[in-house]
Design an enzyme around this catalytic site. Structure first.
Site, mmCIF file in Angstrom:
data_model
loop_
_atom_site.group_PDB
_atom_site.id
_atom_site.type_symbol
_atom_site.label_atom_id
_atom_site.label_comp_id
_atom_site.label_asym_id
_atom_site.label_seq_id
_atom_site.Cartn_x
_atom_site.Cartn_y
_atom_site.Cartn_z
ATOM 1 N N SER A 1 85.856 78.442 64.395
ATOM 2 C CA SER A 1 85.906 79.582 63.465
ATOM 3 C C SER A 1 84.711 80.521 63.573
ATOM 4 O O SER A 1 84.704 81.576 62.945
ATOM 5 C CB SER A 1 86.089 79.106 62.021
ATOM 6 O OG SER A 1 84.880 78.678 61.462
ATOM 7 N N THR B 1 87.314 72.276 63.193
ATOM 8 C CA THR B 1 87.060 70.847 63.351
ATOM 9 C C THR B 1 88.254 70.012 62.914
ATOM 10 O O THR B 1 88.475 68.915 63.434
ATOM 11 C CB THR B 1 85.799 70.462 62.550
ATOM 12 O OG1 THR B 1 84.694 71.131 63.153
ATOM 13 C CG2 THR B 1 85.532 68.976 62.568
ATOM 14 N N THR C 1 85.348 75.249 59.229
ATOM 15 C CA THR C 1 84.621 75.393 57.958
ATOM 16 C C THR C 1 83.504 76.444 58.015
ATOM 17 O O THR C 1 83.043 76.892 56.983
ATOM 18 C CB THR C 1 84.021 74.037 57.523
ATOM 19 O OG1 THR C 1 83.123 73.593 58.544
ATOM 20 C CG2 THR C 1 85.093 73.000 57.280
ATOM 21 N N ASP C 2 83.077 76.811 59.241
ATOM 22 C CA ASP C 2 81.908 77.696 59.332
ATOM 23 C C ASP C 2 82.134 79.077 58.715
ATOM 24 O O ASP C 2 81.225 79.650 58.114
ATOM 25 C CB ASP C 2 81.470 77.848 60.797
ATOM 26 C CG ASP C 2 80.727 76.613 61.297
ATOM 27 O OD1 ASP C 2 80.471 75.708 60.482
ATOM 28 O OD2 ASP C 2 80.413 76.558 62.503
HETATM 29 C C1 SIN Z 1 84.444 75.652 62.983
HETATM 30 O O1 SIN Z 1 84.078 76.292 62.000
HETATM 31 O O2 SIN Z 1 85.467 75.964 63.643
HETATM 32 C C2 SIN Z 1 83.669 74.457 63.438
HETATM 33 C C3 SIN Z 1 83.057 73.711 62.324
HETATM 34 C C4 SIN Z 1 84.050 73.127 61.369
HETATM 35 O O3 SIN Z 1 85.245 73.363 61.359
HETATM 36 O O4 SIN Z 1 83.559 72.300 60.525
#
Ligand code: SIN
Length: 317
Positions: free
Chosen positions: A65, A20, A96-97
């Site tokens: 991710s 993200t 973040t995932d």
């Molecule tokens: C991801 O993990 O690539 C999408 C969600 C995020 O980065 O918050």
């Protein structure tokens, strides 16, 4: 590699993987409808204000991710080790995932003490109130700090330990929490304050082969579960997400004993996010989360087969 800004001070290599923080959407008021991993590392860095660091950027991947895998982990680890003498610190931009899993695997396998900071964002780069650039500035400050050592995560001004961090909220900017403890420190406007000194977790064996990791699955226990699902013949290990302190219904426990007798290593973990598991029949995961126990068991299975040896490794966590 592209040199973006050259001022004095520390040399930091930024490795981008997507997420993200590199996300973009059509409606800037939308925090949920966008595509992760859309903008390049150079574009991301060109939005930074002047920072007292010399920055170079290298694009490792451009993914959401949820698609993160052992090949990219291997590539990141190789790049870190290859560039260790050329830079003072590293920043990895990441979705973040699965950030907690990447941070943990790098923590276990990265052999050096120069800082490696994983950073992401909860709102895409072009959303109103995006947190990406602020997080990235903080991560660069942390990677440049003389007290920073080894792998850490920076999100929402807070510094997290790869062993304990987990994503606790689906959308909120303050999305991360720590199992059994607090954050390691805080970054405020470029100034770093550690509450606890960074602690390096190492494995009692060396490996850099992430490509041929043995297959380890996760089994989630729930009220009324009646039978184990069928696992493929490739599965060499199983993480059991037990209830409470790792509890498993008797019928399932009997079936797990049969799998264990066939040579599959079983790790007892908890569905909960605090506390620890110390059950004795299987390998206790202690304070590790399910996905981190999966990574540690796969690494152990590459080197150690005996349950007692694997138990001894998990006991460090
Ligand atoms: C991801 O993990 O690539 C999408 C969600 C995020 O980065 O918050």
């Amino acid at each position: 590699m592209h040199r973006i800004k050259t001022m004095q001070n520390k040399k930091i290599l930024i490795l981008t993987t997507g997420g993200t923080i590199a996300g973009s959407g059509e409606d800037h008021l939308q925090g949920a409808n966008y595509k992760a991993g859309s903008i390049s590392g150079e574009t991301l860095l060109s939005s930074l204000p002047p920072i007292p660091a010399s920055l170079e950027v290298y694009e490792v991947a451009q993914i959401d991710s949820i698609e993160m895998d052992a090949k990219i982990w291997h590539k990141l680890l190789t790049l870190l080790h290859q560039n260790i003498t050329l830079y003072d610190g590293f920043v990895i931009t990441h979705g973040t995932d699965t950030m907690e899993e990447s941070a943990f695997v790098l923590e276990l396998l990265y052999q050096e003490s120069k800082p490696v900071i994983l950073v992401g964002a909860m709102r895409p780069s072009d959303a109103i109130g995006s947190d990406g650039i602020k997080n990235l500035c903080n991560a660069i400050s942390l990677a440049s700090n003389s007290k920073a050592k080894g792998v850490m995560v920076l999100m929402n001004d807070k510094i997290y330990d790869p062993k304990t961090i987990y994503k606790a909220h689906t959308y909120n900017l303050d999305a991360f929490a720590s199992r059994n403890g607090g954050d390691m420190g805080y970054v405020l406007d470029g100034s770093v304050r550690f509450f606890y000194p960074p602690y390096k977790h190492t494995l009692p064996f060396v490996t850099d082969d992430l490509i041929s990791l043995p297959k380890v699955e996760i089994l989630y226990i729930y009220a009324g579960i009646s039978d184990l699902p069928k696992f493929s013949h490739e599965v060499r290990g199983l993480i059991v997400a037990g209830c409470g302190a790792g509890n498993i219904p008797t019928k399932i426990r009997i079936q797990l004993r049969e799998l264990q007798a066939q040579g599959i290593q079983i790790v007892a973990c908890s569905r909960g996010n605090q506390g620890f598991v110390c059950e004795s029949e299987f390998i206790p995961a202690y304070a590790l989360s399910l996905p981190k126990a999966r990574i540690l068991l796969a690494l152990c299975l590459q080197h150690k087969q005996a349950q007692e040896d694997i138990k001894a490794v998990f006991a460090h966590f």
